[in-house]
Design an enzyme around this catalytic site. Structure first.
Site, short mmCIF file in Angstrom:
data_model
loop_
_atom_site.label_atom_id
_atom_site.label_comp_id
_atom_site.label_asym_id
_atom_site.label_seq_id
_atom_site.Cartn_x
_atom_site.Cartn_y
_atom_site.Cartn_z
N GLU A 1 -0.40 -3.42 -15.29
CA GLU A 1 -1.32 -3.12 -16.40
C GLU A 1 -0.86 -1.91 -17.21
O GLU A 1 -0.87 -1.93 -18.43
CB GLU A 1 -2.74 -2.88 -15.89
CG GLU A 1 -3.13 -3.59 -14.61
CD GLU A 1 -3.31 -5.07 -14.72
OE1 GLU A 1 -3.69 -5.57 -15.79
OE2 GLU A 1 -3.05 -5.77 -13.72
N GLN B 1 9.43 -5.47 -15.47
CA GLN B 1 7.99 -5.69 -15.56
C GLN B 1 7.40 -4.87 -16.71
O GLN B 1 6.55 -5.33 -17.46
CB GLN B 1 7.32 -5.32 -14.24
CG GLN B 1 5.84 -5.68 -14.22
CD GLN B 1 5.17 -5.31 -12.91
OE1 GLN B 1 5.68 -4.50 -12.15
NE2 GLN B 1 4.02 -5.90 -12.66
N PHE C 1 -1.00 -13.42 -16.22
CA PHE C 1 -1.62 -12.27 -16.90
C PHE C 1 -3.12 -12.17 -16.66
O PHE C 1 -3.83 -11.52 -17.42
CB PHE C 1 -1.32 -12.29 -18.41
CG PHE C 1 0.10 -12.67 -18.73
CD1 PHE C 1 1.15 -11.88 -18.30
CD2 PHE C 1 0.39 -13.84 -19.43
CE1 PHE C 1 2.46 -12.24 -18.56
CE2 PHE C 1 1.69 -14.21 -19.70
CZ PHE C 1 2.74 -13.40 -19.26
N LYS D 1 1.67 3.03 -7.31
CA LYS D 1 0.45 2.99 -8.12
C LYS D 1 0.28 1.67 -8.87
O LYS D 1 -0.79 1.41 -9.42
CB LYS D 1 0.47 4.13 -9.13
CG LYS D 1 0.27 5.51 -8.52
CD LYS D 1 0.15 6.56 -9.59
CE LYS D 1 -0.31 7.89 -9.04
NZ LYS D 1 -0.39 8.92 -10.11
N GLY D 2 1.32 0.86 -8.93
CA GLY D 2 1.20 -0.40 -9.67
C GLY D 2 1.66 -0.24 -11.10
O GLY D 2 1.55 0.83 -11.69
N PRO E 1 13.63 -0.37 -8.98
CA PRO E 1 13.69 0.07 -10.39
C PRO E 1 14.08 -1.05 -11.36
O PRO E 1 13.56 -1.12 -12.47
CB PRO E 1 14.76 1.17 -10.37
CG PRO E 1 14.73 1.68 -8.97
CD PRO E 1 14.41 0.49 -8.09
N GLY F 1 5.52 -13.44 -11.40
CA GLY F 1 6.73 -13.11 -12.14
C GLY F 1 7.27 -11.71 -11.97
O GLY F 1 8.44 -11.46 -12.24
N ARG G 1 5.67 5.75 -6.44
CA ARG G 1 6.98 5.35 -6.00
C ARG G 1 7.36 4.02 -6.67
O ARG G 1 6.51 3.14 -6.82
CB ARG G 1 6.89 5.14 -4.50
CG ARG G 1 8.15 5.31 -3.76
CD ARG G 1 7.72 5.45 -2.31
NE ARG G 1 8.83 5.45 -1.41
CZ ARG G 1 8.71 5.06 -0.14
NH1 ARG G 1 7.54 4.62 0.30
NH2 ARG G 1 9.74 5.10 0.65
MO1 MOS Z 1 -4.13 -9.00 -14.12
S1 MOS Z 1 -5.44 -9.06 -15.70
O1 MOS Z 1 -5.11 -8.12 -13.09
O2 MOS Z 1 -3.72 -10.54 -13.68
#
Ligand code: MOS
Length: 736
Positions: A700, A633, A237, A696-697, A627, A464, A623
């Site tokens: 977070e 996640q 994290f 886009k990720g 899924p 992870g 994208r």
């Molecule tokens: Mo994350 S806070 O960018 O590991």
């Protein structure tokens, strides 16, 4: 063509993880290894007066007691690495007698067994000259400083905040977020071994090439002589984006004893100096016309940092683009105090800043007697009003729609306390979220083995989310071969360099690099098949060749060239290396992921126990490569948001700065019983600008917005507005 991107493939490392074959940093062993245990300062500020090692040195199994008294002076060269989250001078460990914060490493005891090292570490007699540390961020005597590295970015404004709006409805409130620690299941661990002047570290890390560079700078050696290996990371994290002092201490102990040394932090020690989400205070002023259009937004935030480094995060950065508003001012400051340096923690900055903004928006909606979703819809901007750039794509309204529909938001009765389930108070709350799309060039290499297998390598990490699997999908699709033909390896500093496994940019960056390397290898192989005299396809045009079910085929012909035969046509281990880039067009757009979170809480009106019964998250994140993994996640991020909202808080003793709840019994995180139903939706989004993969990720964005949605739901259930996190039973009882 085999389209693998977008498929819910199973984890390629699943079997290794559940059978214990996957090796985490602490799982590595070397013959003759010793065990190091850190001794931590028991004062919060001052100096070491004396260390009496004599009694400890003769204890069973003890090999060395290392402190500033006998440790060599290390080079601690300043260095420029890819990302250094803090500016200032990092902690020089065991280099002098000064104590900057409680828990600072002051010695390392090295022994033959862990048990012996722990016993000796406990017995080490250290005396201090103590001074009073300042760790209470509410202390008005603490300095407030401009984050140096941010300069003008720390103060941004547009329009005229003093402009009066007749009949304006306003909110002006302060919000506070507790210090949080990352508390991943896997503890930080490093096994260090020197061979001559070459150092190998098996170390928990989200950024192996940075750890290599940093340790080389600390020891004043060539980075080529440092190898960092970290094939598996059991949650992080953000806590292992930096190289913390224990890594240096493992390497130092190994050098001084001439033996490999393994050093694992205890749970308690992970609260001392492995970074934390900084304590923050914020003030938000909102003004709107009676029909709900924002006229003023003012957002000030202050975060803690250490005295020796400035750590800055994106606390107020999203405010300028989240909603449309002509008059806006944001301001960000730091408060240095006697603590270790904070660092990035999931959704760093945005998660905290958006908590304040999205709670204030909820307060505004109540004052306007308007549905909170509708208020947000009314203030949807046409472009990023902070940068003036168009959004590359923005699906916030679709997130609201999909989330609200799936949640059943239309059935909400707005009056606080009006929804009940038997004797329980039910609260429904929502919030928006956003997070930037980061990208940095990552390199990768792809080769074909004599056996006809494809090996792909990049430094990278997988803490992870399923990077092993999703990158294998990208590689296999780019090569045009089945996933089973591809082996993706990561977590070694001698693999092609990649940016940090953080900022939600791994798929964008590493994925793009891997894709480029695999496309290059594929082109080379096709050219080889078309040109090599030994090839059945000699003379063909590469465009006529294609992969099919484990072999290369020529259009219109039945002959098959298996991967192994193909490999034999070229030099052994034919390889392509490439670095991913993105289009220059990207700079012309504002690029962000967006999300909306809807939450139902149930609260006992007598004792105020809270349960987050269900959550719906809807995300516009470009994208989605896999899924199944993406959903998983997001569930993880949303669970983390529950922790942030109602549980997580590292409490410091004001007398000495000691984290008093530095263990999993009192540092609360959500467990299974705390989690209700969680649903995740992805908005179909095609964004041609963000990166070649259009992703886009998710790491977070999945957490940003959860805490305010829960806080807003708690208000809806109880009519009590708690403006600090975590919200605990006692806050609701006392507010009664
Ligand atoms: Mo994350 S806070 O960018 O590991």
């Amino acid at each position: 063509m085999n389209a693998l991107i977008g498929k819910s493939e199973r984890r390629v490392d699943g079997r290794d993880k559940v059978t214990g074959r996957a090796q985490y940093a602490g799982d590595f062993h070397l013959p003759g290894q010793l065990h190091g245990v850190i001794v931590n300062a028991t004062i919060g500020l001052g100096r070491i007066r004396s260390i009496d090692a004599s009694a400890v040195e003769t204890m069973p199994g003890v090999v060395a007691v290392i402190s500033h008294l006998n440790a060599p002076r290390l080079a601690y060269k300043p260095h420029k690495t890819f990302i250094d989250p803090a500016v200032g001078e990092r902690l020089h460990v065991l280099q002098d007698d000064r104590i900057h914060f409680y828990g600072q490493p002051v010695a390392v005891v090295v022994a033959r067994s862990l048990d012996q090292a722990e016993r000796a570490a406990r017995a080490l007699n250290i005396r201090y000259d103590r001074r009073q540390p300042k760790v209470d961020l509410r202390d008005p005597s603490l300095p407030v400083v401009l984050p140096e590295a941010m300069g003008e970015e720390a103060d941004k404004s547009r329009g005229d905040l003093e402009q009066a709006v007749p009949g304006a409805v306003t909110v002006d409130e302060r919000y506070e977020i507790a210090r949080e620690n990352h508390t991943p299941i896997e503890l930080h661990a490093t096994l260090a071994a020197w061979t001559g002047d070459r150092l190998t570290l098996w170390s928990k890390s989200q950024f192996v090439v940075n750890e290599q560079a940093e340790i080389a700078a600390i020891f004043g050696i060539d980075p080529a002589n440092v190898q960092v290996i970290s094939p598996y990371v059991g949650g992080a994290f953000g806590t292992t984006l930096r190289t913390w002092p224990h890594v240096t201490l493992a390497a130092l102990a190994a050098r001084m004893t001439g033996q490999p040394v393994k050093l694992t932090l205890s749970r308690k020690q992970t609260f001392y100096t492995t970074g934390h989400r900084p304590f923050t205070t914020q003030r938000v002023r909102l003004g709107a016309t009676p029909d709900g259009r924002l006229t003023h937004v003012e957002h000030e935030g202050t975060g803690e940092t250490s005295r020796y480094e400035q750590f800055a995060e994106a606390l107020v950065s999203a405010t300028s683009y989240l909603y449309s508003c002509p008059n806006l001012r944001v301001r960000y400051r730091l408060q240095p105090c006697d603590t270790s340096t904070p660092t990035y923690m999931r959704g760093p900055g945005e998660a905290s800043g958006i908590f304040a903004i999205e709670c204030a928006m909820d307060e505004l909606a109540y004052k306007l007697e308007m549905d909170p979703v509708e208020l947000r819809r009314l203030n949807e901007p046409k472009l990023d009003e902070g940068s003036g750039l168009p959004f590359s794509s923005r699906s916030l309204l679709q997130c609201h729609d999909v989330g609200a529909r799936s949640f059943g938001w239309a059935r909400r009765s707005p009056v606080p306390g009006s929804m009940k389930d038997g004797r329980l108070l039910v609260g429904w709350g929502m919030a928006s979220g956003t997070y930037p799309v980061w990208f940095a060039p990552a390199s990768a290499r792809a080769r074909i083995t004599p056996a006809g297998e494809f090996e792909v390598e990049a430094a990278a990490s997988d803490m992870g989310p399923g990077t092993y699997t999703s990158i294998t999908q990208v590689a296999a699709e780019a090569l045009g071969v089945p996933m089973s033909a591809v082996k993706f390896r990561l977590g070694r500093s001698d693999f092609p360099p990649t940016p940090p496994h953080g900022g939600s940019m791994t798929m964008a960056s590493v994925g793009s690099g891997v894709r480029a390397a695999c496309q290059a290898l594929r082109a080379e192989l096709l050219a080889l098949a078309a040109s090599s005299a030994a090839s059945p396809f000699a003379g063909a045009s590469p465009g006529d060749l294609h992969w099919d079910a484990g072999a290369l085929m020529r259009r219109g012909a039945s002959e098959r060239l298996g991967y192994a035969r193909l490999a034999a046509l070229g030099p052994p281990g034919l390889m392509a290396t490439a670095t991913g880039g993105r289009s220059e067009e990207a700079g012309k757009y504002s690029m962000h992921a967006f999300g909306a979170v809807f939450v139902e809480v149930a609260i006992d009106p007598d004792v105020y126990t809270m349960h987050v019964r269900r959550m719906v998250g809807a995300y516009g994140a470009g994208r989605i490569v896999n899924p199944r993994l993406a959903t998983s996640q997001c569930i993880g991020g949303m669970v983390g948001g529950i922790g942030m909202a109602v549980m997580e808080s590292t409490v410091l003793d004001k007398r000495d700065g000691r984290p008093v709840n530095a263990h999993m019994a009192d540092y609360l995180v959500p467990v299974n019983l705390d989690i209700g139903d969680i649903q995740v939706h992805f908005i179909d989004e095609e964004d041609p600008y963000v990166n070649p993969l259009g992703v886009k990720g998710l790491g977070e964005i999945s957490l940003v917005g959860v805490a305010p949605a829960i806080a807003n739901a708690i208000y809806h259930a109880t009519g009590k507005r708690v403006r600090h996190l975590p919200i605990r039973i006692e806050n609701l009882l006392h507010g009664a």
